[in-house]
Design a protein around this motif. Structure first.
Motif, PDB file in Angstrom:
ATOM      1  N   PHE A 151      26.360  35.867  44.218  1.00 41.46           N
ATOM      2  CA  PHE A 151      26.030  37.243  44.469  1.00 41.46           C
ATOM      3  C   PHE A 151      27.502  38.079  44.641  1.00 41.46           C
ATOM      4  O   PHE A 151      27.791  39.080  44.118  1.00 41.46           O
ATOM      5  CB  PHE A 151      25.380  37.586  45.344  1.00 41.46           C
ATOM      6  CG  PHE A 151      25.171  38.963  45.838  1.00 41.46           C
ATOM      7  CD1 PHE A 151      24.105  39.620  45.428  1.00 41.46           C
ATOM      8  CD2 PHE A 151      25.638  39.703  46.860  1.00 41.46           C
ATOM      9  CE1 PHE A 151      23.709  41.021  45.272  1.00 41.46           C
ATOM     10  CE2 PHE A 151      25.503  40.991  47.098  1.00 41.46           C
ATOM     11  CZ  PHE A 151      24.712  41.825  46.414  1.00 41.46           C
ATOM     12  N   SER A 152      28.384  37.522  45.308  1.00 38.05           N
ATOM     13  CA  SER A 152      29.631  37.984  45.447  1.00 38.05           C
ATOM     14  C   SER A 152      30.819  37.400  44.619  1.00 38.05           C
ATOM     15  O   SER A 152      31.963  37.634  44.897  1.00 38.05           O
ATOM     16  CB  SER A 152      30.155  37.705  46.938  1.00 38.05           C
ATOM     17  OG  SER A 152      29.993  36.281  47.251  1.00 38.05           O
ATOM     18  N   THR A 153      30.522  36.485  43.574  1.00 39.00           N
ATOM     19  CA  THR A 153      31.550  36.154  42.722  1.00 39.00           C
ATOM     20  C   THR A 153      31.901  37.264  42.020  1.00 39.00           C
ATOM     21  O   THR A 153      31.273  37.979  41.132  1.00 39.00           O
ATOM     22  CB  THR A 153      30.912  35.038  41.952  1.00 39.00           C
ATOM     23  OG1 THR A 153      30.445  33.877  42.535  1.00 39.00           O
ATOM     24  CG2 THR A 153      31.955  34.201  40.902  1.00 39.00           C
ATOM     25  N   THR A 154      33.338  37.504  41.898  1.00 38.83           N
ATOM     26  CA  THR A 154      34.030  38.425  41.156  1.00 38.83           C
ATOM     27  C   THR A 154      34.016  38.072  39.553  1.00 38.83           C
ATOM     28  O   THR A 154      33.866  38.909  38.676  1.00 38.83           O
ATOM     29  CB  THR A 154      35.264  38.937  41.656  1.00 38.83           C
ATOM     30  OG1 THR A 154      35.040  39.278  43.246  1.00 38.83           O
ATOM     31  CG2 THR A 154      35.864  40.073  41.155  1.00 38.83           C
ATOM     32  N   GLN A 185      25.992  49.566  42.874  1.00 35.31           N
ATOM     33  CA  GLN A 185      26.134  48.320  42.366  1.00 35.31           C
ATOM     34  C   GLN A 185      27.601  48.187  41.646  1.00 35.31           C
ATOM     35  O   GLN A 185      27.928  48.842  40.443  1.00 35.31           O
ATOM     36  CB  GLN A 185      25.116  47.890  41.246  1.00 35.31           C
ATOM     37  CG  GLN A 185      23.637  48.117  42.063  1.00 35.31           C
ATOM     38  CD  GLN A 185      23.215  47.108  42.753  1.00 35.31           C
ATOM     39  OE1 GLN A 185      24.105  46.261  43.169  1.00 35.31           O
ATOM     40  NE2 GLN A 185      21.929  46.666  42.790  1.00 35.31           N
ATOM     41  N   ARG A 194      24.553  40.635  35.206  1.00 33.92           N
ATOM     42  CA  ARG A 194      24.516  40.701  36.850  1.00 33.92           C
ATOM     43  C   ARG A 194      23.184  41.143  37.295  1.00 33.92           C
ATOM     44  O   ARG A 194      23.006  41.517  38.384  1.00 33.92           O
ATOM     45  CB  ARG A 194      25.591  41.664  37.428  1.00 33.92           C
ATOM     46  CG  ARG A 194      27.119  40.944  37.021  1.00 33.92           C
ATOM     47  CD  ARG A 194      27.607  40.211  38.103  1.00 33.92           C
ATOM     48  NE  ARG A 194      28.878  39.855  37.780  1.00 33.92           N
ATOM     49  CZ  ARG A 194      29.768  39.030  38.462  1.00 33.92           C
ATOM     50  NH1 ARG A 194      29.218  38.985  39.699  1.00 33.92           N
ATOM     51  NH2 ARG A 194      30.727  38.674  38.150  1.00 33.92           N
ATOM     52  N   ALA A 232      33.349  42.955  53.738  1.00 34.63           N
ATOM     53  CA  ALA A 232      33.093  43.345  52.376  1.00 34.63           C
ATOM     54  C   ALA A 232      34.436  43.979  51.835  1.00 34.63           C
ATOM     55  O   ALA A 232      34.696  43.466  50.668  1.00 34.63           O
ATOM     56  CB  ALA A 232      31.874  44.082  52.329  1.00 34.63           C
ATOM     57  N   GLU A 233      35.168  44.639  52.368  1.00 34.64           N
ATOM     58  CA  GLU A 233      36.156  45.687  51.895  1.00 34.64           C
ATOM     59  C   GLU A 233      37.617  44.974  52.230  1.00 34.64           C
ATOM     60  O   GLU A 233      38.306  45.198  51.314  1.00 34.64           O
ATOM     61  CB  GLU A 233      35.978  47.062  52.126  1.00 34.64           C
ATOM     62  CG  GLU A 233      34.719  47.668  51.832  1.00 34.64           C
ATOM     63  CD  GLU A 233      34.265  47.769  50.086  1.00 34.64           C
ATOM     64  OE1 GLU A 233      35.494  47.833  49.577  1.00 34.64           O
ATOM     65  OE2 GLU A 233      33.405  47.729  49.729  1.00 34.64           O
ATOM     66  N   HIS A 239      30.522  32.940  37.714  1.00 37.09           N
ATOM     67  CA  HIS A 239      29.381  33.860  37.808  1.00 37.09           C
ATOM     68  C   HIS A 239      28.296  33.368  36.898  1.00 37.09           C
ATOM     69  O   HIS A 239      27.262  32.805  37.377  1.00 37.09           O
ATOM     70  CB  HIS A 239      29.568  35.122  38.083  1.00 37.09           C
ATOM     71  CG  HIS A 239      28.177  35.830  37.948  1.00 37.09           C
ATOM     72  ND1 HIS A 239      27.297  36.187  37.000  1.00 37.09           N
ATOM     73  CD2 HIS A 239      27.516  36.141  39.344  1.00 37.09           C
ATOM     74  CE1 HIS A 239      26.274  36.792  37.615  1.00 37.09           C
ATOM     75  NE2 HIS A 239      26.273  36.891  38.763  1.00 37.09           N
ATOM     76  N   ASP A 287      22.106  33.489  50.265  1.00 40.33           N
ATOM     77  CA  ASP A 287      21.887  34.727  49.321  1.00 40.33           C
ATOM     78  C   ASP A 287      20.543  34.969  48.638  1.00 40.33           C
ATOM     79  O   ASP A 287      19.961  36.199  48.960  1.00 40.33           O
ATOM     80  CB  ASP A 287      22.961  34.723  48.107  1.00 40.33           C
ATOM     81  CG  ASP A 287      24.236  35.033  48.607  1.00 40.33           C
ATOM     82  OD1 ASP A 287      24.409  35.493  49.758  1.00 40.33           O
ATOM     83  OD2 ASP A 287      25.361  34.777  47.907  1.00 40.33           O
TER      84      ASP A 287
END
Length: 416
Positions: A2-5, A286, A360, A111-112, A10, A199
């Protein structure tokens, strides 16, 4: 995942498990059949019948989170290794309370600004309160324990009536990938799997619970539509009717209707789609990163030549309120999905974004739709619902949007 950039990692992770979330796999899965039979017949319908017989009002938001949690955990870890939130109200309330604690404005730092957060904490400035860290640890520990139980059950088939489908698939895929690539990653595989399972667990229980709640809220305002839905369901199959013996005698109870046949019911589908549109569980942005490719600049709508590495977002909330696609967009109108001409329906589906789209897109969308259709069918074949207290039912202005009041109180009445 989910958080893989990065796109490639991903995609690799998603390919490892996407097959067990495909519609064809789910509709033919013996594990899904057994999970559905057990959770609906042994846990949910007997409990709802008690509520109806005692004329006891029920907070369906909490109950729907419990239903969703039991379904997703049973599929991730196996029935015996998953949760029993439907029946274990005390632990359910405790776990959900811990889960809510995690969802605070303080998550902004993680998160940021994770690097800044880490630096500040090294010099003694704690930006995340201790109670949130404690809640995170408990949630993570409960997930890890279910992973360990699932791992043990793989080698003891008699200990689990269903296999840990997703856990097993991911675990074995990681082993195979590491063996083929000679992976020397020192990060334990058990923690990689547990992180992924957390997740799926979090997304699976929260969004589904919210959506089911708003379906029940909308139907509770329209008794005639409840009747029409019941007619569709009963005409199609009587096997969902609750029998007082079914809580203990699941062997002789008739089979539940198949996921494939439920998926084909037009009114049930329309009710769910319209709720996903108007009351999207994740209406928030998103995020996506534009690619670094000077030769092919990114263009979005009227914006051209967007450089690489820029975060852009789309929101289901705004997409679902396109008046062109959805006339009277603020109105809950399931009939729009029944009466639309082919071109209009295609336009609605083009704008529909409850699960995202593309690479995604939510990996569990098929599971969620299948689960919600079964749960709604089981409820509305057997009961009517009426609102007792809907104060604060409006959705919170946040990424994942449950009711502001975090509750919806309904009364169930058994259908004779």
């Amino acid at each position: 995942m989910f958080s893989t950039t990065e796109r490639e990692p991903h995609s690799v992770r998603k390919r490892m498990i996407s097959n067990v979330y495909s519609k064809s796999y789910l509709q033919s899965s013996p594990e899904v059949h057994e999970i559905s039979h057990s959770l609906i017949r042994k846990r949910l319908l007997p409990l709802l019948n008690i509520f109806a017989e005692t004329e006891r009002s029920v907070d369906v938001l909490e109950l729907n989170h419990a239903i969703a949690m039991d379904f997703i955990c049973a599929y991730l870890f196996g029935l015996s290794s998953g949760t029993n939130f439907i029946q274990d109200a005390k632990y359910r309330k405790h776990w959900l309370d811990q889960y809510k604690r995690r969802k605070s404005p303080h998550t902004f730092w993680t998160a940021e600004l994770p690097a800044l957060r880490s630096l500040l904490e090294k010099i003694g400035i704690m930006v995340i309160p201790a109670y949130i860290k404690s809640a995170n640890r408990e949630i993570e520990r409960s997930c890890y324990n279910m992973c360990q139980s699932a791992e043990d059950s793989i080698y003891k088939a008699e200990a689990n009536p269903t296999s840990p489908v997703v856990y097993k698939q991911l675990s074995q895929s990681l082993e195979k990938t590491h063996a083929e690539s000679g992976n020397t990653d020192s990060y334990p595989k058990s923690l990689k799997v547990a992180s992924e399972m957390l997740d799926h667990l979090a997304a699976g229980q929260e969004t589904t619970g919210i959506t089911l709640t708003y379906v029940m809220y909308c139907l509770s305002q329209r008794p005639a539509l409840q009747f029409a839905l019941r007619e569709e369901l009963v005409t199609f199959s009587s096997s969902l009717r609750f029998q007082s013996t079914s809580a203990t005698d699941t062997v002789s109870a008739p089979d539940l209707p198949s996921a494939r046949s439920l998926d084909a019911l037009p009114l049930l589908h329309a009710v769910l789609m319209e709720t996903l549109r108007l009351h999207t569980a994740i209406p928030g942005p998103q995020p996506r990163l534009t690619p670094h490719n000077p030769a092919i600049p990114t263009k979005l709508g009227e914006y051209g030549s967007i450089p690489g590495g820029v975060r852009v977002s789309a929101l289901g909330y705004t997409l679902h309120r396109s008046e062109k696609a959805f006339p009277e967009p603020e109105q809950w109108k399931p009939e729009r999905w029944l009466n639309a001409e082919k071109d209009q329906k295609e336009e609605m589906l083009r704008w529909f974004w409850a699960f995202g789209s593309g690479g995604r897109m939510c990996i569990g969308s098929n599971f969620a739709m299948m689960e919600m259709k079964l749960v709604l069918a089981a409820i509305y074949v057997n009961f009517t619902t009426a609102i007792v207290d809907d104060a604060g039912i409006e959705q919170a202005d946040r990424y994942t949007a449950s009711p502001v009041s975090k509750k919806l109180i309904l009364r169930l009445t058994r259908v004779s």
